[in-house]
Scaffold this active site. Structure first.
Site, PDB file in Angstrom:
ATOM      1  N   CYS A   1       0.846  -1.199   0.000  1.00 41.46           N
ATOM      2  CA  CYS A   1       0.000   0.000   0.000  1.00 41.46           C
ATOM      3  C   CYS A   1       0.877   1.243   0.000  1.00 41.46           C
ATOM      4  O   CYS A   1       1.916   1.231   0.636  1.00 41.46           O
ATOM      5  CB  CYS A   1      -0.889   0.008   1.241  1.00 41.46           C
ATOM      6  SG  CYS A   1      -2.288  -1.072   1.005  1.00 41.46           S
ATOM      7  N   PRO A   2       0.486   2.290  -0.674  1.00 44.48           N
ATOM      8  CA  PRO A   2      -0.807   2.433  -1.333  1.00 44.48           C
ATOM      9  C   PRO A   2      -0.839   2.019  -2.807  1.00 44.48           C
ATOM     10  O   PRO A   2      -1.774   2.381  -3.505  1.00 44.48           O
ATOM     11  CB  PRO A   2      -1.035   3.950  -1.237  1.00 44.48           C
ATOM     12  CG  PRO A   2       0.341   4.525  -1.375  1.00 44.48           C
ATOM     13  CD  PRO A   2       1.273   3.533  -0.718  1.00 44.48           C
TER      14      PRO A   2
END
Ligand code: SF4
Lengths: 337, 77
Positions: free
Chosen positions: B14-15
């Site tokens: 992430c992200p």
């Protein structure tokens, strides 16, 4: 968060943009290390957007940031954080986004004097000028201390209802947050990026020095966040996993880096980065053995696997911990945290 | 169930899964479905949060070993 909320209160439709440089603190280390798995993994920017009921766009600027970081025009902060150049770059990207998506102006949460280098009163105009936004950048939290911008002159927002915050103290911001009814307020006091971290910066500087160039790719900068980094010789370093989560993560790189793993005892996976030779391999294996549960054994058996998947056994006496010079720990980080 | 396009975000942290999802959804029609496959557990928080702020719907999430599948229905935005 506060700045966006203030502008929303003027009846303006606001959307958030969050730039991802690869150095952002969000997520990664939490995802990798098992011991951190319990912590909340939420993305701060998304969380803020949700509190404010605004759409948020996360923009990948990994590639473009490679031009910003190595040679910042305005230099670095205390570590390898090129904050002023970084802001110029991000505001410039925000301007492109604004133009492409039919928005009228840009809002940032900057407060005069809050950050020693990049938010002083004389630096703010530099951002406007270099990012090419002129008077379309509104800083609602300090607006009354600055020249009126176009959104104020046109009456898109009411200057009288903007603020005159300044200085390093965050108390006035907390007070404002309370006034606006924002209970949980996610504003990191320090940087939200690894470049403000001394140890991380030392590892990055070491990488650049060893390569003789300031180029990097996403994998390089991810790996700097993981494991113990030991550089026993100028021409190679070892990245040794500290626990199971990191071992899993490092295994994902085994087609890119040769690696070592212990077989006779429980132990970590370690990647070898650099131009190592046969002689170095033994040293590397002894170091990895030192971090295995066989550290007090006479010998530890290991496997070396190259990037093509060819495996070779090794057997070495583990290195005694007092034989590992401090200078080998990149950035002075023993990785015990 | 409508057939869903699939987006492979395995081994991305992430992200990045959110960024990839965002790019793919931007090219999809309202009502179409996308199945995102991830290995970073953080994406189980972030992708639904991203969907909520953009008005998309998470129709199902399911785990299979180290992988998670998140099925999204594109909203009107
Ligand atoms: S802390 Fe990092 S992300 Fe923030 S302005 Fe400085 S370099 Fe950029």
């Amino acid at each position: 968060m506060l700045a966006a909320r203030v502008v929303q209160d003027h009846g303006v439709h606001v959307e958030g943009i969050n730039f991802y440089t690869g150095f952002c603190v969000e997520g990664h280390t939490h995802a990798i290390r098992s011991k951190d798995q319990q912590r909340p993994k939420r993305n701060n920017a998304l969380w803020v957007a949700e509190q404010l009921g605004m759409p948020l766009h996360i923009v990948d600027v990994i590639e473009e940031y490679k031009e910003v970081l190595p040679r910042p025009r305005y230099g670095y902060g205390a570590n390898l954080n090129p904050c002023l150049d970084c802001k110029v770059f991000m505001v410039g990207k925000a301007r492109e986004w604004m133009e492409a998506n039919g928005f009228d102006f840009i809002v940032t949460g900057e407060v005069i004097g809050q950050r020693p280098k990049s938010q002083t009163r004389d630096k703010l105009p530099v951002i406007n000028r270099d990012a090419g936004v002129e008077d379309l950048l509104l800083r609602p939290l300090s607006a009354k201390l600055l020249e009126p911008t176009r959104p104020e002159r046109e009456g898109w927002v009411d200057r009288e209802r903007l603020f005159e915050l300044h200085g390093r103290s965050r108390k006035p911001q907390f007070a404002l947050a309370r006034e606006l009814g924002i209970e949980a307020w996610a504003q990191p006091a320090g940087g939200c990026c690894f470049l403000t971290d001394a140890t991380y910066s030392a590892k990055l500087a070491d990488l650049w020095q060893a390569r003789g160039s300031r180029e990097y790719d996403l994998d390089d900068i991810m790996l700097l966040k993981v494991g113990r980094h030991l550089r026993p010789r100028d021409h190679f370093k070892l990245i040794i996993a500290r626990e199971a989560g990191e071992t899993r993560f490092l295994q994902g790189y085994k087609r890119r880096y040769p690696h070592l793993r212990t077989t006779s005892h429980g132990g970590p996976v370690a990647l070898i980065d650099g131009d190592w030779n046969e002689h170095d391999l033994e040293l590397a294996a002894r170091l990895v053995a030192r971090y295995s549960s066989g550290r007090h054994a006479e010998r530890v058996e290991l496997e070396f696997e190259d990037t093509e998947g060819r495996v070779r056994p090794l057997s070495v006496p583990p290195m005694a911990s007092d034989c590992v010079p401090d200078a080998w720990y990149v950035g002075g980080d023993h990785g015990d945290s | 169930m409508a057939t869903a396009e699939e987006l492979d975000c395995r081994h991305l942290l992430c992200p990045l899964p959110v960024i990839r999802t965002q790019a793919r959804v931007a090219r999809m029609a309202v009502g179409a479905e996308l199945q995102v496959v991830v290995t970073d557990p953080g994406a189980l928080e972030d992708i639904p949060a991203w969907c909520r702020v953009h008005g998309h719907e998470v129709v199902a999430t399911e785990a299979a070993g180290d992988e998670q599948r998140i099925r999204i229905r594109v909203g009107g935005g």
